[in-house]
Design an enzyme around this catalytic site. Structure first.
Site, PDB file in Angstrom:
ATOM      1  N   ILE A  49     194.292  -1.413  22.730  1.00  0.00           N
ATOM      2  CA  ILE A  49     192.875  -1.077  22.746  1.00  0.00           C
ATOM      3  C   ILE A  49     192.134  -2.214  22.067  1.00  0.00           C
ATOM      4  CG2 ILE A  49     193.169   1.425  22.865  1.00  0.00           C
ATOM      5  CD1 ILE A  49     192.753   1.638  19.916  1.00  0.00           C
ATOM      6  N   ASP A  50     190.858  -2.352  22.366  1.00  0.00           N
ATOM      7  CA  ASP A  50     190.085  -3.491  21.873  1.00  0.00           C
ATOM      8  C   ASP A  50     189.912  -3.456  20.355  1.00  0.00           C
ATOM      9  OD1 ASP A  50     189.757  -4.266  24.528  1.00  0.00           O
ATOM     10  OD2 ASP A  50     187.883  -3.138  24.746  1.00  0.00           O
ATOM     11  N   LYS A  51     189.588  -4.604  19.814  1.00  0.00           N
ATOM     12  CA  LYS A  51     189.438  -4.768  18.364  1.00  0.00           C
ATOM     13  C   LYS A  51     188.523  -3.708  17.752  1.00  0.00           C
ATOM     14  CE  LYS A  51     187.427  -7.967  14.973  1.00  0.00           C
ATOM     15  NZ  LYS A  51     186.755  -9.273  14.775  1.00  0.00           N
ATOM     16  N   ARG A 149     184.457   0.085  29.119  1.00  0.00           N
ATOM     17  CA  ARG A 149     183.223  -0.628  28.758  1.00  0.00           C
ATOM     18  C   ARG A 149     182.564  -1.246  29.992  1.00  0.00           C
ATOM     19  NH1 ARG A 149     185.449  -4.557  24.270  1.00  0.00           N
ATOM     20  NH2 ARG A 149     183.240  -5.116  24.017  1.00  0.00           N
TER      21      ARG A 149
END
Length: 221
Positions: A49-51, A149
């Site tokens: 998963i993204d930062k 997103r």
């Protein structure tokens, strides 16, 4: 296996500019064994998963578990459910976004819905409406880079706080997108039991929801 509730601001694995303070660094410190399928840079990492996205990740402690989990993801047998706060009001209560994703031809650092991109499918359901904002539950059918997103921005409902795909009129002083991996359901590699894990939304996310609920009858943001 290990299931991790990742905080906002933590990168999953080392890369250019992020060699320390990553989830992998923490895993190497706390766990005795990790799968080696993805090499020394990404030991144990089955999915990412993204930062600035918070929430659940399943980690493989050995190659047996890694093979099992990867196959489940490939066969769409893992349920990955997210919560997000998005811009504007959604007309639909639920639905499916099916739009191919690839590199943005105008900015290679970003992803976009593009002709000839990889198939990407996201299911959505409205949890709460606040007039000019909407609280959503999203379920991934595929797992493309930045999929949720990109899909929400493509529909004109970007996630609040998103520094890459969101709007610039930041009203909540967020440090990143309000996107949380809230639930994971999969088959345990060793026991064959169907297991599920939940992670409550982090404090910052809950604070925004509380504010929106208080102001939902007075939409003067």
């Amino acid at each position: 296996i290990a299931v991790i509730n990742k905080p906002q601001g933590m990168v999953v694995h080392p890369a250019a500019g992020n060699h320390t303070g990553t989830l992998v660094n923490a895993l190497l410190y706390h766990l005795d064994t990790l799968s080696g399928i993805n090499g020394e840079i990404r030991p144990g990492i089955v999915h990412r998963i993204d930062k600035d996205t918070t929430g659940l990740l399943v980690i493989a402690k050995n190659d047996f578990a890694h093979h099992s989990l990867s196959k489940q993801i490939q066969n769409k047998e893992v349920s990955r459910i997210y919560h997000a706060i998005t811009e504007d009001n959604w007309k639909e209560d639920e639905g499916t976004i099916s739009a191919p994703i690839g590199r943005n031809p105008e900015d290679r650092k970003k992803m976009a819905v593009v002709k000839g991109g990889r198939q990407a499918i996201t299911h959505f359901r409205v949890l709460e409406r606040f007039g000019v904002y909407t609280y959503l539950e999203l379920t991934l059918e595929t797992g493309r880079t930045h999929q949720i997103r990109v899909h929400l921005n493509y529909l004109g409902h970007p996630i609040i706080g998103d520094p890459v795909y969101g709007r610039r009129n930041q009203k909540f002083n967020l440090k990143g997108q309000a996107l949380h991996a809230a639930m994971l359901i999969f088959t345990h590699p060793r026991t064959g039991e169907r297991v599920s894990f939940r992670a409550p939304v982090p404090e910052y996310f809950g604070n925004v929801l509380e504010l929106l609920r208080k102001k939902s009858n007075n939409l003067s943001f």
